[in-house]
Write an enzyme that holds these catalytic residues in place. Structure first.
Site: not given
Ligand code: APR
Length: 238
Positions: A69, A100, A103, A118, A186, A211, A229
């Site tokens: 990663r 959250q 990276d 996190h 998120t 989102n 974003a």
């Molecule tokens: N711009 C904005 N949002 C986006 C984009 C983009 N280009 N591409 C995807 N998304 C949105 C998706 O629609 C989704 O709702 O980003 C979101 C990502 O969701 P997750 O994959 O669930 O990530 P996140 O919410 O950050 O996860 C929270 O879960 O696995 C654990 O610790 C890890 O910090 C992480 C936590």
């Protein structure tokens, strides 16, 4: 507070602003999200790679997973949205960023991150000797503690881990006093981080979600922009 949420949001109208960031913020840089299409947890089981039990059973395997990663993230670059956020932050005395993400992409674009909920891919920790930075290369500089030779684990909050109370307390304080709360990328599906969204609303903040897809928390927001974003951060805010 007589600030308006119009097509162009003037951040200066809000005395304190919080950006609450998730994996979607890094998606356009090429960093996979967790639950979306091609998401990390759709390909791997966290039980094998992202919990203390897995680390105790196979430290090398878990470290290999995180090294891959790290190397993947280093091939990615911040996008225009990251740089726009850094610029907005430089122009606003109380614009806070709570992420959250592990990276480090925000920081690479010059964003000051107030709380990494996190943890980070770029720090390691020894149960006895604490945290050490390890950001020079994708490969870990060492997998063993130089003081006690114990396995070092990434300083990441894995599933089943307790969260870092100090970090969450700081984030909670910033969110409880925010006049404007902007959630970016998120799914609002992971707790306790997702609790910060209703906290912001209860505290009376104006609520914006960015989102491309609806989330579990979308109903809590005054405005939901179904935008990526990079586009949202370069067009919506001044
Ligand atoms: N711009 C904005 N949002 C986006 C984009 C983009 N280009 N591409 C995807 N998304 C949105 C998706 O629609 C989704 O709702 O980003 C979101 C990502 O969701 P997750 O994959 O669930 O990530 P996140 O919410 O950050 O996860 C929270 O879960 O696995 C654990 O610790 C890890 O910090 C992480 C936590």
């Amino acid at each position: 507070m007589n600030a308006h949420i119009t097509n162009t949001i003037k951040l200066a109208e809000f005395s304190s602003v919080v950006f609450f960031v998730g994996a979607g913020m890094s998606a356009e840089s090429g960093v996979p999200t967790y639950r979306g299409a091609g998401g990390i947890w759709t390909q791997y089981r966290y039980q094998d790679f992202a919990c203390q039990r897995a680390f105790d059973a196979d430290p090398q395997g878990v470290l290999d997973f995180h090294e891959v990663r790290r190397e993947a993230v280093l091939t990615c670059k911040p996008h225009a949205g990251h740089y726009a956020l850094a610029k907005l932050q430089a122009a606003h005395p109380r614009l806070h960023v709570i992420t959250q993400n592990i990276d480090g992409m925000l920081q690479r674009a010059g964003v000051h991150v107030d709380a990494e909920l996190h943890g980070s891919l770029w720090r390691m920790r020894c149960a006895k000797h604490g945290i050490r930075e390890d950001a020079a290369t994708g490969q870990f500089s060492t997998r063993r503690c130089p003081d006690c030779d114990a396995w070092l684990r990434p300083d990441i909050t894995w599933f089943e881990d307790a969260v870092n109370e100090d970090v969450f307390t700081k984030a909670g304080e910033l969110i409880a006093t925010a006049e404007l709360f902007i959630s970016v990328g998120t799914s609002a599906a992971v707790y306790p981080a997702a609790n910060f969204i209703p906290l912001a609303r209860r505290a009376g903040a104006r609520m914006i979600e960015i989102n491309p897809e609806r989330t579990e928390a979308s109903t809590l927001f005054e405005r939901c922009y179904a935008l990526p974003a990079s586009e949202a951060l370069t067009t919506l805010f001044v």
